[in-house]
Design an enzyme around this catalytic site. Structure first.
Site, PDB file in Angstrom:
ATOM      1  N   HIS A  81       1.079  -1.270   0.018  1.00  0.00           N
ATOM      2  CA  HIS A  81       0.021   0.140   0.078  1.00  0.00           C
ATOM      3  C   HIS A  81       0.788   1.127   0.164  1.00  0.00           C
ATOM      4  O   HIS A  81       0.574   2.148  -0.824  1.00  0.00           O
ATOM      5  CB  HIS A  81      -0.929  -0.029   1.232  1.00  0.00           C
ATOM      6  N   LYS A 116     -15.929  -7.846   5.139  1.00  0.00           N
ATOM      7  CA  LYS A 116     -15.306  -8.783   5.903  1.00  0.00           C
ATOM      8  C   LYS A 116     -14.936  -7.836   7.103  1.00  0.00           C
ATOM      9  O   LYS A 116     -14.557  -6.932   7.399  1.00  0.00           O
ATOM     10  CB  LYS A 116     -13.964  -9.010   5.251  1.00  0.00           C
ATOM     11  N   SER A 120      -2.925  -7.739   2.964  1.00  0.00           N
ATOM     12  CA  SER A 120      -3.129  -7.748   4.315  1.00  0.00           C
ATOM     13  C   SER A 120      -3.752  -8.987   4.875  1.00  0.00           C
ATOM     14  O   SER A 120      -3.332  -9.511   5.866  1.00  0.00           O
ATOM     15  CB  SER A 120      -4.221  -6.713   4.572  1.00  0.00           C
TER      16      SER A 120
HETATM   17  P1  ADP Z   1      -9.803  -3.652  -0.367  1.00  0.00           P
HETATM   18  O1  ADP Z   1     -10.356  -4.367   0.617  1.00  0.00           O
HETATM   19  O2  ADP Z   1     -10.775  -2.611  -0.814  1.00  0.00           O
HETATM   20  O3  ADP Z   1      -9.358  -4.636  -1.447  1.00  0.00           O
HETATM   21  P2  ADP Z   1      -7.121  -3.355   0.332  1.00  0.00           P
HETATM   22  O4  ADP Z   1      -6.772  -2.585   1.764  1.00  0.00           O
HETATM   23  O5  ADP Z   1      -7.010  -4.750   0.519  1.00  0.00           O
HETATM   24  O6  ADP Z   1      -8.607  -3.116   0.151  1.00  0.00           O
HETATM   25  O7  ADP Z   1      -6.399  -3.003  -0.877  1.00  0.00           O
HETATM   26  C1  ADP Z   1      -6.662  -1.674  -1.305  1.00  0.00           C
HETATM   27  C2  ADP Z   1      -6.006  -1.326  -2.508  1.00  0.00           C
HETATM   28  O8  ADP Z   1      -4.694  -1.475  -2.415  1.00  0.00           O
HETATM   29  C3  ADP Z   1      -6.628  -2.501  -3.482  1.00  0.00           C
HETATM   30  O9  ADP Z   1      -6.928  -1.937  -4.802  1.00  0.00           O
HETATM   31  C4  ADP Z   1      -5.506  -3.425  -3.534  1.00  0.00           C
HETATM   32  O10 ADP Z   1      -5.655  -4.172  -4.849  1.00  0.00           O
HETATM   33  C5  ADP Z   1      -4.353  -2.544  -3.292  1.00  0.00           C
HETATM   34  N1  ADP Z   1      -3.213  -3.262  -2.996  1.00  0.00           N
HETATM   35  C6  ADP Z   1      -3.279  -4.084  -1.690  1.00  0.00           C
HETATM   36  N2  ADP Z   1      -2.065  -4.846  -1.280  1.00  0.00           N
HETATM   37  C7  ADP Z   1      -1.179  -4.059  -2.583  1.00  0.00           C
HETATM   38  C8  ADP Z   1      -0.019  -4.404  -2.736  1.00  0.00           C
HETATM   39  N3  ADP Z   1       0.880  -5.305  -2.237  1.00  0.00           N
HETATM   40  N4  ADP Z   1       0.372  -3.683  -4.027  1.00  0.00           N
HETATM   41  C9  ADP Z   1      -0.158  -2.816  -4.641  1.00  0.00           C
HETATM   42  N5  ADP Z   1      -1.598  -2.768  -4.462  1.00  0.00           N
HETATM   43  C10 ADP Z   1      -2.130  -3.328  -3.285  1.00  0.00           C
END
Ligand code: ADP
Length: 166
Positions: free
Chosen positions: A17, A41, A128
């Site tokens: 992120h 979730k 995550s």
């Molecule tokens: P959500 O539950 O909305 O998917 P996340 O917090 O898991 O939210 O992720 C937010 C955004 O960040 C999403 O577009 C996800 O694909 C992106 N993301 C999560 N982890 C990574 C990573 N390691 N590299 C790039 N983008 C990521």
């Protein structure tokens, strides 16, 4: 001032992120990390904990703000005057869901554009969910998350102390 909104659960923030936030900071004047309240979730960290962890990680980045929101993303983007929504693409497996989401958001409000960015290759396997799983099983996750997140995960997932004889 051009602002991009980066929405997500951030439960918790990872270096993947952060990598995206830094990249977006080079293209936009302001990056607003928008932590979603209404997640289907059940989160490990409360909304306030997630916000505080992101705030600590971006404390030295003046072009980044952290907010929370509930309800429809497109309504929040409109209210906040955002110019685009940022989402991350790690692998082809992300594509289908992100594609659906982006087109649904466009249907709901055609002024809202979605941009996709890819993280550094070494972060493409980071999520995550995986971080929480590895941390829960006692694996070392210090190189995948910022230090405050590392500490918070250890604290949250510390095994319950056995209750001894009274
Ligand atoms: P959500 O539950 O909305 O998917 P996340 O917090 O898991 O939210 O992720 C937010 C955004 O960040 C999403 O577009 C996800 O694909 C992106 N993301 C999560 N982890 C990574 C990573 N390691 N590299 C790039 N983008 C990521």
């Amino acid at each position: 001032m051009r602002a991009v909104i980066y929405p997500g659960s951030f439960d918790p923030l990872t270096n993947g992120h952060l990598d995206l936030i830094q990249r977006a900071g080079k293209l936009f004047d302001l990056v607003i990390v928008a932590i979603a309240q209404n997640d289907s979730k059940p989160p490990l960290f409360t909304l306030e904990e997630r916000r505080s962890l992101v705030e600590q990680a971006v404390a030295l980045m003046p072009c980044v703000e952290v907010e929370t929101f509930e309800g429809l993303l497109v309504d929040y983007v409109e209210k906040r005057g955002g110019h685009a929504v940022l989402r991350g693409l790690r692998a082809v497996s992300d594509f289908e869901f992100e594609f659906q989401l982006a087109l649904m958001n466009r249907k709901l409000n055609e002024r809202v554009e979605t941009l996709f960015m890819m993280p550094k290759e070494s972060y493409t396997f980071l999520s995550s969910r995986v971080i929480k799983e590895v941390a829960r099983l006692g694996g070392e996750i210090g190189c995948f998350v910022p230090e405050p997140v590392h500490r918070a995960l250890k604290q949250k997932l510390r095994p319950a102390q056995p209750v001894g004889p009274q």
